[in-house]
Write a protein that holds these residues in place. Structure first.
Motif, PDB file in Angstrom:
ATOM      1  N   PRO A  18       0.529  -1.245   0.001  1.00 63.71           N
ATOM      2  CA  PRO A  18      -0.173   0.106  -0.368  1.00 63.71           C
ATOM      3  C   PRO A  18       1.040   1.219   0.601  1.00 63.71           C
ATOM      4  N   PRO A  19       0.202   2.057  -0.943  1.00 64.67           N
ATOM      5  CA  PRO A  19       1.195   3.980  -0.296  1.00 64.67           C
ATOM      6  C   PRO A  19       1.752   4.395   1.311  1.00 64.67           C
ATOM      7  N   VAL A  20       2.081   4.490   1.094  1.00 66.23           N
ATOM      8  CA  VAL A  20       3.263   5.001   2.404  1.00 66.23           C
ATOM      9  C   VAL A  20       2.267   6.406   2.927  1.00 66.23           C
ATOM     10  N   PRO A  21       1.793   6.497   3.762  1.00 56.66           N
ATOM     11  CA  PRO A  21       0.528   7.657   4.344  1.00 56.66           C
ATOM     12  C   PRO A  21       1.014   8.546   4.631  1.00 56.66           C
ATOM     13  N   GLU A  22       1.032  10.284   3.889  1.00 53.60           N
ATOM     14  CA  GLU A  22       2.177  11.155   4.062  1.00 53.60           C
ATOM     15  C   GLU A  22       2.138  11.650   5.551  1.00 53.60           C
ATOM     16  N   PRO A  23       2.624  12.675   6.840  1.00 55.80           N
ATOM     17  CA  PRO A  23       3.092  12.886   7.280  1.00 55.80           C
ATOM     18  C   PRO A  23       1.797  14.178   7.912  1.00 55.80           C
ATOM     19  N   LYS A  24       1.292  13.568   9.057  1.00 51.52           N
ATOM     20  CA  LYS A  24       0.522  14.883   9.464  1.00 51.52           C
ATOM     21  C   LYS A  24       1.326  15.902  10.105  1.00 51.52           C
ATOM     22  N   ASP A  25       0.399  17.331  10.956  1.00 54.38           N
ATOM     23  CA  ASP A  25       1.246  17.803  11.437  1.00 54.38           C
ATOM     24  C   ASP A  25       0.429  17.204  12.866  1.00 54.38           C
ATOM     25  N   VAL A  26       1.294  17.887  14.077  1.00 55.71           N
ATOM     26  CA  VAL A  26       0.754  17.336  14.743  1.00 55.71           C
ATOM     27  C   VAL A  26       0.272  19.019  15.752  1.00 55.71           C
ATOM     28  N   VAL A  27      -0.252  18.825  16.271  1.00 57.88           N
ATOM     29  CA  VAL A  27      -0.747  20.256  17.421  1.00 57.88           C
ATOM     30  C   VAL A  27      -0.630  19.574  18.827  1.00 57.88           C
ATOM     31  N   ARG A  28       0.507  20.484  19.125  1.00 55.81           N
ATOM     32  CA  ARG A  28       0.577  20.756  21.130  1.00 55.81           C
ATOM     33  C   ARG A  28       0.031  21.163  21.620  1.00 55.81           C
ATOM     34  N   GLU A  29       0.013  21.330  22.641  1.00 56.67           N
ATOM     35  CA  GLU A  29      -0.424  21.943  24.049  1.00 56.67           C
ATOM     36  C   GLU A  29       0.338  22.839  24.140  1.00 56.67           C
ATOM     37  N   PRO A  30       0.078  24.010  24.578  1.00 53.83           N
ATOM     38  CA  PRO A  30       0.748  24.854  25.079  1.00 53.83           C
ATOM     39  C   PRO A  30       1.076  24.361  26.845  1.00 53.83           C
ATOM     40  N   GLU A  31       3.134  24.244  26.633  1.00 55.26           N
ATOM     41  CA  GLU A  31       3.170  23.652  28.313  1.00 55.26           C
ATOM     42  C   GLU A  31       2.550  24.377  28.805  1.00 55.26           C
ATOM     43  N   PRO A  32       2.653  24.257  30.114  1.00 57.85           N
ATOM     44  CA  PRO A  32       1.256  24.925  31.878  1.00 57.85           C
ATOM     45  C   PRO A  32       2.979  25.745  31.967  1.00 57.85           C
ATOM     46  N   ASP A  33       2.588  26.445  32.753  1.00 51.80           N
ATOM     47  CA  ASP A  33       3.868  27.474  33.499  1.00 51.80           C
ATOM     48  C   ASP A  33       4.110  27.107  35.057  1.00 51.80           C
ATOM     49  N   THR A  34       5.194  26.852  35.211  1.00 55.41           N
ATOM     50  CA  THR A  34       5.697  25.674  36.279  1.00 55.41           C
ATOM     51  C   THR A  34       6.066  26.582  37.421  1.00 55.41           C
ATOM     52  N   GLU A  35       6.877  27.059  38.275  1.00 54.06           N
ATOM     53  CA  GLU A  35       7.539  27.965  39.026  1.00 54.06           C
ATOM     54  C   GLU A  35       9.382  26.963  39.420  1.00 54.06           C
ATOM     55  N   ARG A  36       8.724  24.859  39.275  1.00 57.17           N
ATOM     56  CA  ARG A  36      10.478  25.050  38.870  1.00 57.17           C
ATOM     57  C   ARG A  36      10.477  24.793  38.042  1.00 57.17           C
ATOM     58  N   PRO A  37      12.271  24.120  37.227  1.00 56.16           N
ATOM     59  CA  PRO A  37      12.613  23.782  35.812  1.00 56.16           C
ATOM     60  C   PRO A  37      11.871  21.803  36.019  1.00 56.16           C
ATOM     61  N   ASP A  38      11.712  21.890  35.083  1.00 56.04           N
ATOM     62  CA  ASP A  38      11.654  20.814  34.093  1.00 56.04           C
ATOM     63  C   ASP A  38      12.951  19.310  34.416  1.00 56.04           C
TER      64      ASP A  38
END
Length: 54
Positions: A18-38
């Motif tokens: 079968p043909p290889v599907p085209e990749p789709k764009d990924v919609v990412r949610e904005p990261e929450p603001d945190t007080e401590r670094p990741d």
């Protein structure tokens, strides 16, 4: 991609791939603001104000 030489034929019982599907764009949610670094981003964890490594 490599191709078979003209004298080598694919088995008749195999269907075409079968043909290889085209990749789709990924919609990412904005990261929450945190007080401590990741800890994954900076490589250290903090425990009671002291940076620790495992």
């Amino acid at each position: 991609m490599g191709k078979r030489p003209p004298h080598v034929k694919a088995p008749e019982y195999l269907s075409k791939s079968p043909p290889v599907p085209e990749p789709k764009d990924v919609v990412r949610e904005p990261e929450p603001d945190t007080e401590r670094p990741d800890p994954v981003r900076y490589g250290d964890w903090e425990l009671k104000g002291v940076a620790i490594d495992f």
